[in-house]
Design a protein around this motif. Structure first.
Motif, short mmCIF file in Angstrom:
data_model
loop_
_atom_site.label_atom_id
_atom_site.label_comp_id
_atom_site.label_asym_id
_atom_site.label_seq_id
_atom_site.Cartn_x
_atom_site.Cartn_y
_atom_site.Cartn_z
N MET A 1 0.85 -1.16 0.00
CA MET A 1 0.00 0.00 0.00
C MET A 1 0.90 1.22 0.00
O MET A 1 1.90 1.25 0.69
CB MET A 1 -0.86 -0.01 1.26
N THR A 2 0.51 2.20 -0.77
CA THR A 2 1.33 3.39 -0.77
C THR A 2 0.51 4.63 -0.43
O THR A 2 0.67 5.20 0.63
CB THR A 2 2.05 3.58 -2.10
N TYR A 3 -0.39 5.01 -1.28
CA TYR A 3 -1.05 6.30 -1.13
C TYR A 3 -2.51 6.18 -1.52
O TYR A 3 -2.85 5.51 -2.48
CB TYR A 3 -0.36 7.32 -2.04
N TYR A 4 -3.38 6.83 -0.75
CA TYR A 4 -4.74 7.02 -1.20
C TYR A 4 -5.30 8.30 -0.62
O TYR A 4 -4.79 8.84 0.36
CB TYR A 4 -5.64 5.82 -0.90
N SER A 5 -6.33 8.79 -1.28
CA SER A 5 -6.96 10.03 -0.90
C SER A 5 -8.47 9.81 -0.89
O SER A 5 -9.00 9.06 -1.71
CB SER A 5 -6.60 11.10 -1.93
N LEU A 6 -9.13 10.44 0.05
CA LEU A 6 -10.57 10.26 0.21
C LEU A 6 -11.19 11.61 0.53
O LEU A 6 -10.62 12.40 1.28
CB LEU A 6 -10.81 9.28 1.36
N GLU A 7 -12.35 11.86 -0.04
CA GLU A 7 -13.09 13.09 0.26
C GLU A 7 -14.55 12.72 0.46
O GLU A 7 -15.13 11.98 -0.32
CB GLU A 7 -12.94 14.09 -0.89
N HIS A 102 -11.29 15.91 3.88
CA HIS A 102 -10.26 15.46 2.94
C HIS A 102 -9.26 14.65 3.76
O HIS A 102 -8.75 15.15 4.76
CB HIS A 102 -9.53 16.64 2.30
N VAL A 103 -8.97 13.43 3.32
CA VAL A 103 -7.99 12.59 4.01
C VAL A 103 -6.99 12.09 2.98
O VAL A 103 -7.38 11.59 1.92
CB VAL A 103 -8.64 11.37 4.70
N GLN A 104 -5.71 12.22 3.28
CA GLN A 104 -4.66 11.66 2.45
C GLN A 104 -3.80 10.76 3.32
O GLN A 104 -3.34 11.19 4.38
CB GLN A 104 -3.80 12.75 1.82
N VAL A 105 -3.63 9.52 2.87
CA VAL A 105 -2.84 8.55 3.62
C VAL A 105 -1.67 8.11 2.76
O VAL A 105 -1.85 7.77 1.58
CB VAL A 105 -3.69 7.31 4.00
N ASP A 106 -0.49 8.13 3.34
CA ASP A 106 0.71 7.64 2.68
C ASP A 106 1.35 6.66 3.66
O ASP A 106 1.91 7.05 4.67
CB ASP A 106 1.65 8.79 2.36
N CYS A 107 1.20 5.37 3.37
CA CYS A 107 1.67 4.33 4.28
C CYS A 107 2.45 3.29 3.48
O CYS A 107 1.87 2.59 2.66
CB CYS A 107 0.49 3.69 4.99
N VAL A 108 3.74 3.23 3.74
CA VAL A 108 4.59 2.29 3.03
C VAL A 108 5.34 1.44 4.06
O VAL A 108 6.31 1.90 4.67
CB VAL A 108 5.61 3.01 2.12
N PRO A 109 4.87 0.22 4.30
CA PRO A 109 5.60 -0.67 5.22
C PRO A 109 6.94 -1.06 4.63
O PRO A 109 7.13 -1.11 3.41
CB PRO A 109 4.69 -1.89 5.34
N LEU A 114 4.09 -7.38 5.76
CA LEU A 114 3.26 -6.42 6.47
C LEU A 114 2.32 -5.69 5.51
O LEU A 114 1.14 -5.50 5.80
CB LEU A 114 4.13 -5.41 7.22
N ASP A 115 2.83 -5.34 4.35
CA ASP A 115 1.99 -4.70 3.33
C ASP A 115 0.83 -5.61 2.94
O ASP A 115 -0.31 -5.18 2.83
CB ASP A 115 2.83 -4.34 2.11
N ALA A 116 1.10 -6.90 2.75
CA ALA A 116 0.06 -7.87 2.39
C ALA A 116 -0.97 -8.03 3.50
O ALA A 116 -2.15 -8.25 3.23
CB ALA A 116 0.69 -9.22 2.04
N LEU A 117 -0.55 -7.90 4.75
CA LEU A 117 -1.49 -8.00 5.87
C LEU A 117 -2.36 -6.75 6.00
O LEU A 117 -3.55 -6.84 6.30
CB LEU A 117 -0.74 -8.21 7.19
N ILE A 118 -1.77 -5.59 5.79
CA ILE A 118 -2.49 -4.33 5.99
C ILE A 118 -3.47 -4.03 4.86
O ILE A 118 -4.60 -3.61 5.10
CB ILE A 118 -1.50 -3.17 6.14
N SER A 119 -3.07 -4.22 3.63
CA SER A 119 -3.85 -3.78 2.47
C SER A 119 -5.30 -4.25 2.47
O SER A 119 -6.20 -3.45 2.23
CB SER A 119 -3.16 -4.18 1.18
N PRO A 120 -5.60 -5.52 2.73
CA PRO A 120 -7.01 -5.94 2.70
C PRO A 120 -7.88 -5.24 3.74
O PRO A 120 -9.09 -5.11 3.56
CB PRO A 120 -6.95 -7.44 2.98
N TRP A 121 -7.30 -4.77 4.82
CA TRP A 121 -8.06 -4.11 5.87
C TRP A 121 -8.26 -2.63 5.57
O TRP A 121 -9.24 -2.02 6.02
CB TRP A 121 -7.36 -4.27 7.21
#
Length: 127
Positions: A1-7, A102-109, A114-121
């Motif tokens: 997971m790297t980046y997503y934005s939500l409004e 407005h929410v911007q998330v930048d999360c790079v394990p 760890l990335d595979a565990l986090i992404s589905p959630w």
């Protein structure tokens, strides 16, 4: 997971949404996964916290720092070694009908596991 934005637009005031987002010790009451948080320090515009998120079989523990300007924005960062980058930026804009969020998330394990565990959630929150 790297980046997503939500409004989103919600029929609540910026103060109400800000209060919900900044109250991390209550996240366990409404998050879809087990969440624990303990505020370890605070000032008028900053919170330090230790958090644990239980995702499937994994427990992800990390420290974070939230800087904020009530009720306009919250910036959350973690420099914990599990992440190459971890930041969440919230912005709350008042409207006549409530609040535009407005929410911007930048999360790079650092770990592909760890990335595979986090992404589905996390992915359901981005839709």
């Amino acid at each position: 997971m790297t980046y997503y934005s939500l409004e989103r637009h919600l029929p609540h005031s910026p103060d109400q949404i800000f209060d919900l987002v900044i109250d991390i010790e209550r996240y366990r009451e409404f998050m879809p996964f087990t969440f624990e948080a303990k505020i370890t320090g605070s000032t008028a515009n900053r919170l330090l916290a230790n958090q644990t998120v239980h995702i499937g079989p994994a427990a992800l523990r990390f420290a974070s720092e939230a800087r904020f300007h009530r009720p306009d924005w919250i910036q959350i960062k973690s420099t914990t070694s599990q992440f190459r980058n971890f930041s969440i930026d919230w912005k709350f804009d008042g409207t006549p009908e409530g609040c535009r969020i407005h929410v911007q998330v930048d999360c790079v394990p650092r770990s592909a596991v760890l990335d595979a565990l986090i992404s589905p959630w996390i992915e359901p929150f981005t839709e």
